[in-house]
Design an enzyme around this catalytic site. Structure first.
Site, PDB file in Angstrom:
ATOM      1  N   VAL A  93      -9.499 -58.081  21.728  1.00  0.00           N
ATOM      2  CA  VAL A  93     -10.725 -57.501  21.174  1.00  0.00           C
ATOM      3  C   VAL A  93     -10.377 -56.829  19.859  1.00  0.00           C
ATOM      4  O   VAL A  93      -9.514 -55.955  19.801  1.00  0.00           O
ATOM      5  CB  VAL A  93     -11.340 -56.471  22.147  1.00  0.00           C
ATOM      6  CG1 VAL A  93     -12.611 -55.869  21.539  1.00  0.00           C
ATOM      7  CG2 VAL A  93     -11.635 -57.117  23.497  1.00  0.00           C
ATOM      8  N   GLU A 130      -6.808 -48.003  22.243  1.00  0.00           N
ATOM      9  CA  GLU A 130      -7.254 -46.643  21.954  1.00  0.00           C
ATOM     10  C   GLU A 130      -8.074 -46.149  23.136  1.00  0.00           C
ATOM     11  O   GLU A 130      -8.796 -46.912  23.778  1.00  0.00           O
ATOM     12  CB  GLU A 130      -8.098 -46.593  20.682  1.00  0.00           C
ATOM     13  CG  GLU A 130      -7.346 -46.963  19.416  1.00  0.00           C
ATOM     14  CD  GLU A 130      -8.227 -46.839  18.188  1.00  0.00           C
ATOM     15  OE1 GLU A 130      -8.612 -45.704  17.841  1.00  0.00           O
ATOM     16  OE2 GLU A 130      -8.543 -47.877  17.592  1.00  0.00           O
ATOM     17  N   TYR A 134     -13.696 -47.696  25.043  1.00  0.00           N
ATOM     18  CA  TYR A 134     -14.313 -48.551  26.058  1.00  0.00           C
ATOM     19  C   TYR A 134     -15.158 -47.822  27.091  1.00  0.00           C
ATOM     20  O   TYR A 134     -15.908 -48.458  27.825  1.00  0.00           O
ATOM     21  CB  TYR A 134     -13.229 -49.395  26.734  1.00  0.00           C
ATOM     22  CG  TYR A 134     -12.637 -50.395  25.775  1.00  0.00           C
ATOM     23  CD1 TYR A 134     -13.333 -51.550  25.437  1.00  0.00           C
ATOM     24  CD2 TYR A 134     -11.417 -50.158  25.156  1.00  0.00           C
ATOM     25  CE1 TYR A 134     -12.816 -52.453  24.529  1.00  0.00           C
ATOM     26  CE2 TYR A 134     -10.886 -51.057  24.245  1.00  0.00           C
ATOM     27  CZ  TYR A 134     -11.590 -52.203  23.928  1.00  0.00           C
ATOM     28  OH  TYR A 134     -11.075 -53.089  23.026  1.00  0.00           O
ATOM     29  N   PHE A 413      -1.940 -58.226  29.648  1.00  0.00           N
ATOM     30  CA  PHE A 413      -2.511 -59.499  29.181  1.00  0.00           C
ATOM     31  C   PHE A 413      -3.274 -59.288  27.886  1.00  0.00           C
ATOM     32  O   PHE A 413      -3.532 -58.170  27.499  1.00  0.00           O
ATOM     33  CB  PHE A 413      -3.426 -60.128  30.236  1.00  0.00           C
ATOM     34  CG  PHE A 413      -4.328 -59.171  30.948  1.00  0.00           C
ATOM     35  CD1 PHE A 413      -5.520 -58.780  30.386  1.00  0.00           C
ATOM     36  CD2 PHE A 413      -3.970 -58.639  32.182  1.00  0.00           C
ATOM     37  CE1 PHE A 413      -6.366 -57.888  31.039  1.00  0.00           C
ATOM     38  CE2 PHE A 413      -4.794 -57.753  32.848  1.00  0.00           C
ATOM     39  CZ  PHE A 413      -5.998 -57.371  32.281  1.00  0.00           C
TER      40      PHE A 413
END
Length: 413
Positions: A93, A130, A134, A413
């Site tokens: 992302v 960071e 999220y 991952f």
């Protein structure tokens, strides 16, 4: 402000187009955006097309230009009770620094999470670069880890001998040996590994030029654990006063494998220190030794950030402890279909009838933090993050969500 996949700039809302990219050149362009966004991370020379699952790489656009990316892999997450839920392992992302704070990440997250729910993946996890990003997208910290360093000169094993089984050297065996063992890992919070994950592992291993080693534990002829490790500072190895090996991964399916692999590591010649970067919070490693101070534990840090994309399916899939039922109101700003009151009891979890009053109210991100049992409900109440109409209901939730072992994924991952 970010709203509905875009920013409000004055009174005009800016839409951010997001699409799945499958053409090789677009996958490479999206991956390049991710690398640029990460700034200081090093990446291998592999072709991202080779380690991407078709149909899961998302790109956000500014005109014809890709300015943001989000990828995921189809895997499984083990939840309390042992069920393995279809799971989106979210990765890569990133947004170009020229396009921050324009709603790009919101648009990517909304598309990715909506697609995961529609595909029958009720949970998603990621590893956050960071900590402040999220939570607003419904993710909560569901598991924690820490590092450890073992001073081999202080090591005396508490048990008189190995518990059984054997360890063999398998330096050249690679994925053919590792993958079947890792696939059987079933601890709370375990994440299975997609084939493309193993392909990336092979490419990175081939890129590594220094020595690296693999040892496999077996019990009665069945492989049940492995450890991969490498020496640090090989240029000064023979003159160093603190020869260190770094454990890059240790998977043990039972206590015998756990003890056997650590004995292997700590009985190596020419080694003063053994370090490992990722250890479950309740790993019994220090208890292996008569002097627990032989192990220096590092600070606790977050591991799995969990998102429930389908709250009814996720709550219904795990098991619960013994306590009277609680009616829990869940609020999900990004995926409002998850909003509602849920009856959670020892017999399971279901959506309650419309109009049922809630005893406790929680955001979907804080629910995610409690889902694997890694965060206690009373702590969220004490922090002012959960509202409780009935204080006793919080104590019941802690009994319902209690687990025997701390959640732990053990894979990046």
């Amino acid at each position: 402000m970010v709203e509905q996949g875009g920013d409000r700039v004055g009174s005009a809302r800016v839409e951010v187009p997001v699409a799945v990219v499958t053409e090789p050149e677009l996958v490479r362009e999206a991956y390049t955006v991710f690398k640029r966004a990460m700034a200081g991370l090093e990446f291998g020379p592999f072709d991202p097309v080779e380690v991407t699952e078709p149909g899961r790489f998302l790109a956000a656009y500014d005109g014809a230009r890709i300015v943001g990316s989000a990828n995921s892999f189809a895997t499984h997450l083990t939840v309390p009770g042992g069920a393995r839920l279809p799971h989106a392992a979210v990765s890569q992302v990133g947004v170009l620094p020229t396009h921050r704070r324009r709603g790009v990440v919101t648009a990517l997250m909304r598309k990715q999470l909506t697609d995961a729910a529609a595909a029958g993946e009720p949970v998603a996890t990621l590893r956050a670069s960071e900590g402040g990003i999220y939570g607003r997208f419904g993710y909560g910290i569901a598991s924690h880890v820490r590092s450890a360093r073992i001073d081999r000169r202080k090591v005396r094993f508490a048990a008189p001998g190995a518990p059984g089984g054997s360890v063999r050297l398998a330096d050249t065996d690679g994925v053919a040996v590792l993958a079947p063992i890792a696939a059987r890992a079933a601890q709370n919070g375990a994440v299975s590994r997609a084939d493309v994950w193993w392909r990336k592992w092979e490419l990175r291993s081939a890129e590594h030029t220094g020595p690296s080693y693999l040892a496999v534990h077996s019990t009665e002829g069945v492989d049940d654990g492995y450890v991969t490790y490498r020496p640090l500072d090989t240029a000064g190895w023979f003159t160093s006063e603190n020869k260190t090996i770094e454990v890059t991964e240790l998977v043990a399916l039972n206590p015998a494998a756990h003890q056997g692999l650590w004995r292997h590591l700590l009985e190596l010649d020419l080694v003063d220190t053994v370090s490992i970067g990722t250890l479950a919070l309740d790993d019994p490693l220090p208890l292996l030794f008569t002097d627990e101070r032989a192990v220096t534990l590092g600070p606790v840090r977050d591991e799995s950030w969990l998102r429930l994309t389908d709250v009814p399916a996720a709550l219904g899939a795990r098991t619960y402890g013994e306590a009277a039922p609680v009616h829990l109101a869940v609020h999900d700003a990004l995926l409002p279909q998850n909003d509602g009151v849920y009856r959670i009891g020892a017999d399971g979890a279901v959506r309650a009838a419309a109009g049922t009053p809630a005893q406790v109210t929680v955001s979907v991100s804080d629910l995610a933090a409690t889902y694997l049992g890694g965060t206690r409900w009373w702590r969220l109440v004490a922090a002012g993050r959960v509202q409780a109409a009935e204080p006793d209901a919080v104590a019941r939730l802690d009994r319902l969500f209690a687990v025997d072992r701390e959640p732990y994924a053990g894979v990046f991952f």
